[in-house]
Design a protein around this motif. Structure first.
Motif, PDB file in Angstrom:
ATOM      1  N   ILE A   1     -47.473 -20.745  -7.066  1.00  0.00           N
ATOM      2  CA  ILE A   1     -46.680 -21.157  -5.911  1.00  0.00           C
ATOM      3  C   ILE A   1     -47.505 -21.129  -4.628  1.00  0.00           C
ATOM      4  O   ILE A   1     -48.627 -20.618  -4.594  1.00  0.00           O
ATOM      5  CB  ILE A   1     -45.448 -20.233  -5.712  1.00  0.00           C
ATOM      6  N   SER A   2     -46.914 -21.676  -3.593  1.00  0.00           N
ATOM      7  CA  SER A   2     -47.387 -21.458  -2.219  1.00  0.00           C
ATOM      8  C   SER A   2     -46.158 -21.106  -1.394  1.00  0.00           C
ATOM      9  O   SER A   2     -45.295 -21.961  -1.183  1.00  0.00           O
ATOM     10  CB  SER A   2     -48.078 -22.702  -1.652  1.00  0.00           C
ATOM     11  N   SER A   3     -46.065 -19.860  -0.966  1.00  0.00           N
ATOM     12  CA  SER A   3     -44.917 -19.458  -0.148  1.00  0.00           C
ATOM     13  C   SER A   3     -45.007 -20.089   1.235  1.00  0.00           C
ATOM     14  O   SER A   3     -43.984 -20.359   1.872  1.00  0.00           O
ATOM     15  CB  SER A   3     -44.849 -17.929  -0.036  1.00  0.00           C
ATOM     16  N   ALA A   4     -46.228 -20.379   1.701  1.00  0.00           N
ATOM     17  CA  ALA A   4     -46.408 -20.986   3.023  1.00  0.00           C
ATOM     18  C   ALA A   4     -45.975 -22.454   3.020  1.00  0.00           C
ATOM     19  O   ALA A   4     -45.360 -22.936   3.979  1.00  0.00           O
ATOM     20  CB  ALA A   4     -47.864 -20.864   3.465  1.00  0.00           C
ATOM     21  N   LYS A   5     -46.289 -23.167   1.922  1.00  0.00           N
ATOM     22  CA  LYS A   5     -45.985 -24.604   1.837  1.00  0.00           C
ATOM     23  C   LYS A   5     -44.750 -24.885   0.972  1.00  0.00           C
ATOM     24  O   LYS A   5     -44.394 -26.031   0.750  1.00  0.00           O
ATOM     25  CB  LYS A   5     -47.186 -25.351   1.261  1.00  0.00           C
ATOM     26  N   ASN A   6     -44.113 -23.827   0.490  1.00  0.00           N
ATOM     27  CA  ASN A   6     -42.889 -23.955  -0.314  1.00  0.00           C
ATOM     28  C   ASN A   6     -43.125 -24.792  -1.575  1.00  0.00           C
ATOM     29  O   ASN A   6     -42.288 -25.617  -1.971  1.00  0.00           O
ATOM     30  CB  ASN A   6     -41.767 -24.587   0.521  1.00  0.00           C
ATOM     31  N   ILE A   7     -44.247 -24.559  -2.233  1.00  0.00           N
ATOM     32  CA  ILE A   7     -44.591 -25.275  -3.458  1.00  0.00           C
ATOM     33  C   ILE A   7     -44.111 -24.484  -4.670  1.00  0.00           C
ATOM     34  O   ILE A   7     -44.415 -23.294  -4.813  1.00  0.00           O
ATOM     35  CB  ILE A   7     -46.113 -25.502  -3.546  1.00  0.00           C
ATOM     36  N   ASN A   8     -43.355 -25.145  -5.542  1.00  0.00           N
ATOM     37  CA  ASN A   8     -42.860 -24.579  -6.808  1.00  0.00           C
ATOM     38  C   ASN A   8     -41.883 -23.407  -6.641  1.00  0.00           C
ATOM     39  O   ASN A   8     -41.615 -22.700  -7.620  1.00  0.00           O
ATOM     40  CB  ASN A   8     -44.024 -24.110  -7.707  1.00  0.00           C
ATOM     41  N   ILE A   9     -41.333 -23.231  -5.447  1.00  0.00           N
ATOM     42  CA  ILE A   9     -40.385 -22.131  -5.249  1.00  0.00           C
ATOM     43  C   ILE A   9     -38.967 -22.579  -5.543  1.00  0.00           C
ATOM     44  O   ILE A   9     -38.256 -21.959  -6.345  1.00  0.00           O
ATOM     45  CB  ILE A   9     -40.486 -21.569  -3.814  1.00  0.00           C
ATOM     46  N   LYS A  10     -38.549 -23.685  -4.904  1.00  0.00           N
ATOM     47  CA  LYS A  10     -37.156 -24.108  -5.023  1.00  0.00           C
ATOM     48  C   LYS A  10     -36.882 -24.930  -6.272  1.00  0.00           C
ATOM     49  O   LYS A  10     -35.809 -25.504  -6.410  1.00  0.00           O
ATOM     50  CB  LYS A  10     -36.743 -24.881  -3.766  1.00  0.00           C
ATOM     51  N   ASP A  11     -37.837 -24.988  -7.158  1.00  0.00           N
ATOM     52  CA  ASP A  11     -37.579 -25.640  -8.448  1.00  0.00           C
ATOM     53  C   ASP A  11     -37.957 -24.685  -9.582  1.00  0.00           C
ATOM     54  O   ASP A  11     -37.096 -24.022 -10.154  1.00  0.00           O
ATOM     55  CB  ASP A  11     -38.330 -26.972  -8.564  1.00  0.00           C
ATOM     56  N   GLU A  12     -39.235 -24.591  -9.874  1.00  0.00           N
ATOM     57  CA  GLU A  12     -39.666 -23.805 -11.038  1.00  0.00           C
ATOM     58  C   GLU A  12     -39.357 -22.312 -10.896  1.00  0.00           C
ATOM     59  O   GLU A  12     -38.792 -21.697 -11.815  1.00  0.00           O
ATOM     60  CB  GLU A  12     -41.166 -24.002 -11.272  1.00  0.00           C
ATOM     61  N   LEU A  13     -39.697 -21.710  -9.764  1.00  0.00           N
ATOM     62  CA  LEU A  13     -39.524 -20.263  -9.622  1.00  0.00           C
ATOM     63  C   LEU A  13     -38.064 -19.849  -9.668  1.00  0.00           C
ATOM     64  O   LEU A  13     -37.692 -18.923 -10.401  1.00  0.00           O
ATOM     65  CB  LEU A  13     -40.178 -19.770  -8.327  1.00  0.00           C
ATOM     66  N   ILE A  14     -37.203 -20.530  -8.895  1.00  0.00           N
ATOM     67  CA  ILE A  14     -35.810 -20.088  -8.880  1.00  0.00           C
ATOM     68  C   ILE A  14     -35.127 -20.355 -10.228  1.00  0.00           C
ATOM     69  O   ILE A  14     -34.217 -19.619 -10.620  1.00  0.00           O
ATOM     70  CB  ILE A  14     -34.996 -20.713  -7.716  1.00  0.00           C
ATOM     71  N   GLN A  15     -35.567 -21.371 -10.955  1.00  0.00           N
ATOM     72  CA  GLN A  15     -35.009 -21.613 -12.286  1.00  0.00           C
ATOM     73  C   GLN A  15     -35.337 -20.472 -13.230  1.00  0.00           C
ATOM     74  O   GLN A  15     -34.474 -20.008 -13.990  1.00  0.00           O
ATOM     75  CB  GLN A  15     -35.536 -22.938 -12.846  1.00  0.00           C
ATOM     76  N   GLU A  16     -36.588 -20.007 -13.177  1.00  0.00           N
ATOM     77  CA  GLU A  16     -37.005 -18.911 -14.059  1.00  0.00           C
ATOM     78  C   GLU A  16     -36.293 -17.610 -13.682  1.00  0.00           C
ATOM     79  O   GLU A  16     -35.866 -16.848 -14.560  1.00  0.00           O
ATOM     80  CB  GLU A  16     -38.525 -18.726 -13.974  1.00  0.00           C
ATOM     81  N   ILE A  17     -36.172 -17.353 -12.392  1.00  0.00           N
ATOM     82  CA  ILE A  17     -35.465 -16.146 -11.946  1.00  0.00           C
ATOM     83  C   ILE A  17     -34.009 -16.202 -12.377  1.00  0.00           C
ATOM     84  O   ILE A  17     -33.459 -15.227 -12.916  1.00  0.00           O
ATOM     85  CB  ILE A  17     -35.552 -15.994 -10.409  1.00  0.00           C
ATOM     86  N   PHE A  18     -33.374 -17.355 -12.157  1.00  0.00           N
ATOM     87  CA  PHE A  18     -31.957 -17.492 -12.502  1.00  0.00           C
ATOM     88  C   PHE A  18     -31.735 -17.275 -13.997  1.00  0.00           C
ATOM     89  O   PHE A  18     -30.764 -16.621 -14.402  1.00  0.00           O
ATOM     90  CB  PHE A  18     -31.432 -18.865 -12.093  1.00  0.00           C
ATOM     91  N   GLU A  19     -32.617 -17.802 -14.822  1.00  0.00           N
ATOM     92  CA  GLU A  19     -32.459 -17.649 -16.270  1.00  0.00           C
ATOM     93  C   GLU A  19     -32.488 -16.175 -16.674  1.00  0.00           C
ATOM     94  O   GLU A  19     -31.676 -15.723 -17.489  1.00  0.00           O
ATOM     95  CB  GLU A  19     -33.568 -18.414 -16.997  1.00  0.00           C
ATOM     96  N   ILE A  20     -33.405 -15.413 -16.079  1.00  0.00           N
ATOM     97  CA  ILE A  20     -33.505 -13.982 -16.397  1.00  0.00           C
ATOM     98  C   ILE A  20     -32.222 -13.257 -15.989  1.00  0.00           C
ATOM     99  O   ILE A  20     -31.667 -12.458 -16.752  1.00  0.00           O
ATOM    100  CB  ILE A  20     -34.719 -13.350 -15.679  1.00  0.00           C
ATOM    101  N   ILE A  21     -31.747 -13.536 -14.786  1.00  0.00           N
ATOM    102  CA  ILE A  21     -30.556 -12.846 -14.272  1.00  0.00           C
ATOM    103  C   ILE A  21     -29.296 -13.311 -15.007  1.00  0.00           C
ATOM    104  O   ILE A  21     -28.423 -12.497 -15.342  1.00  0.00           O
ATOM    105  CB  ILE A  21     -30.400 -13.091 -12.756  1.00  0.00           C
ATOM    106  N   ASP A  22     -29.191 -14.600 -15.285  1.00  0.00           N
ATOM    107  CA  ASP A  22     -28.005 -15.135 -15.959  1.00  0.00           C
ATOM    108  C   ASP A  22     -27.883 -14.599 -17.379  1.00  0.00           C
ATOM    109  O   ASP A  22     -26.774 -14.395 -17.884  1.00  0.00           O
ATOM    110  CB  ASP A  22     -28.060 -16.662 -15.961  1.00  0.00           C
ATOM    111  N   ASN A  23     -29.021 -14.358 -18.030  1.00  0.00           N
ATOM    112  CA  ASN A  23     -29.005 -13.789 -19.377  1.00  0.00           C
ATOM    113  C   ASN A  23     -28.442 -12.371 -19.392  1.00  0.00           C
ATOM    114  O   ASN A  23     -28.056 -11.858 -20.449  1.00  0.00           O
ATOM    115  CB  ASN A  23     -30.412 -13.795 -19.985  1.00  0.00           C
TER     116      ASN A  23
END
Length: 323
Positions: free
Chosen positions: A141-163
């Motif tokens: 990711i790039s937290s400064a440029k918001n790369i891969n955060i609002k798609d790939e990262l949040i999807q992976e986080i959500f899957e862990i929490i939703d499980n």
């Protein structure tokens, strides 16, 4: 539509209401672990963004704190993001991460600042080799440029929490996850109702199950968008959102579009009707509408039909490729 006129018992509705309320109130804690860094704090702020009136979900833990405190923080979290800076020599941090991964398996490895290096592959190859078993859990990711955060990262986080049964609670307290959570709720309920429509034989015998699932879906979406969960509010939501989505209206909109007969039609209408109702609820809460007009309803049906055509085309292409 009054609850007493619906094909579900009022007691069942009340139980579902209380169940969703409890689900939405569950505590969710995700820790971001790594060296002290402004970029790590920036990532925490992005993931917590929009949650001014709710408790934070994401917390930052630094390597530099007491090891017992660090390990307890990791152990007690619902998910852990191990944060690494790709512009630095990551060897020591990677060894440390490998040991700490044993404490909590609900973990992701986040490699940040990828926008600042031109030799990304060279830098991460040693990391990928050392963490070979965890390579599918590494996200760049790039937290400064918001790369891969609002798609790939949040999807992976959500899957862990939703499980863990906390997907609704995560989205209720971290608005960045709202749309993703709602889409998952709609898809799950639509699939379930499609199966019910297929397997039920007696005419009308599926209505209580279909309606109960749709009510639960609306309540979960309402919880995600921090709506008040009361019986009075539920009646209002059913009246506003469900007005254009009776089974008769759904069938009228979709039957001329659905190929096949009998159980195929029943299953498809149950699936697409539930999807349309969920899409209407998403539109209602996301836009903050006080009502859904006729054009809103038509737009929802057009969207559902368009997705169905797209899915059918993909399926046909796959079948042609096999032949």
């Amino acid at each position: 539509m009054k609850l007493k006129k619906m094909p579900v018992k009022a007691r069942s509705v009340l139980q579902t209401l209380e169940q969703v309320k409890r689900e939405a109130k569950r505590l969710v804690k995700v820790v971001i672990v790594g060296p002290r860094s402004d970029d790590k704090i920036r990532l925490q702020e992005v993931l917590n963004s929009g949650s001014d009136d709710t408790p934070d979900v994401f917390y930052s833990l630094d390597w530099e704190i007491d090891m017992r405190v660090l390990e307890e923080g990791i152990r007690s979290a619902d998910a852990v993001l191990f944060w690494l800076d790709v512009t630095t020599d990551m060897k020591d941090e990677v060894r440390r991460v490998k040991e700490l991964l044993k404490i909590n398996s609900n973990s992701l490895i986040v490699i940040d600042r990828i926008d600042e290096v031109s030799d990304l592959e060279v830098r991460v190859n040693p990391v990928m080799s050392f963490l070979e078993k965890q390579k599918d859990e590494i996200i760049f990711i790039s937290s400064a440029k918001n790369i891969n955060i609002k798609d790939e990262l949040i999807q992976e986080i959500f899957e862990i929490i939703d499980n863990q049964g906390k997907g609704v609670a995560l989205a209720a307290n971290a608005p960045l996850f709202r749309k993703l959570a709602t889409q998952q709720i709609i898809h799950h309920t639509s699939t379930q109702n499609g199966l019910i429509g297929v397997v039920t034989i007696l005419p009308g015998s599926d209505m209580p199950l279909l309606t109960a699932n749709q009510l639960r879906m609306i309540l979960k979406i309402a919880a995600v968008y921090k709506e008040e969960l009361t019986l009075t509010r539920l009646k209002e939501l059913i009246t506003v959102i469900g007005a254009g989505f009776t089974l008769r209206a759904i069938a009228r909109q979709l039957l001329d579009f659905v190929p096949g007969i009998g159980w195929i039609i029943k299953g498809t209408v149950a699936y697409m009707g539930t999807e349309a109702l969920g899409a209407a609820a998403l539109k209602y809460f996301e836009k903050g509408y006080s009502h859904l007009g006729k054009e809103d309803v038509q737009e929802v049906f057009r969207s559902v039909r368009s997705r169905k055509r797209g899915n059918d085309s993909k399926k046909n292409r796959r079948n042609s490729a096999r032949d």
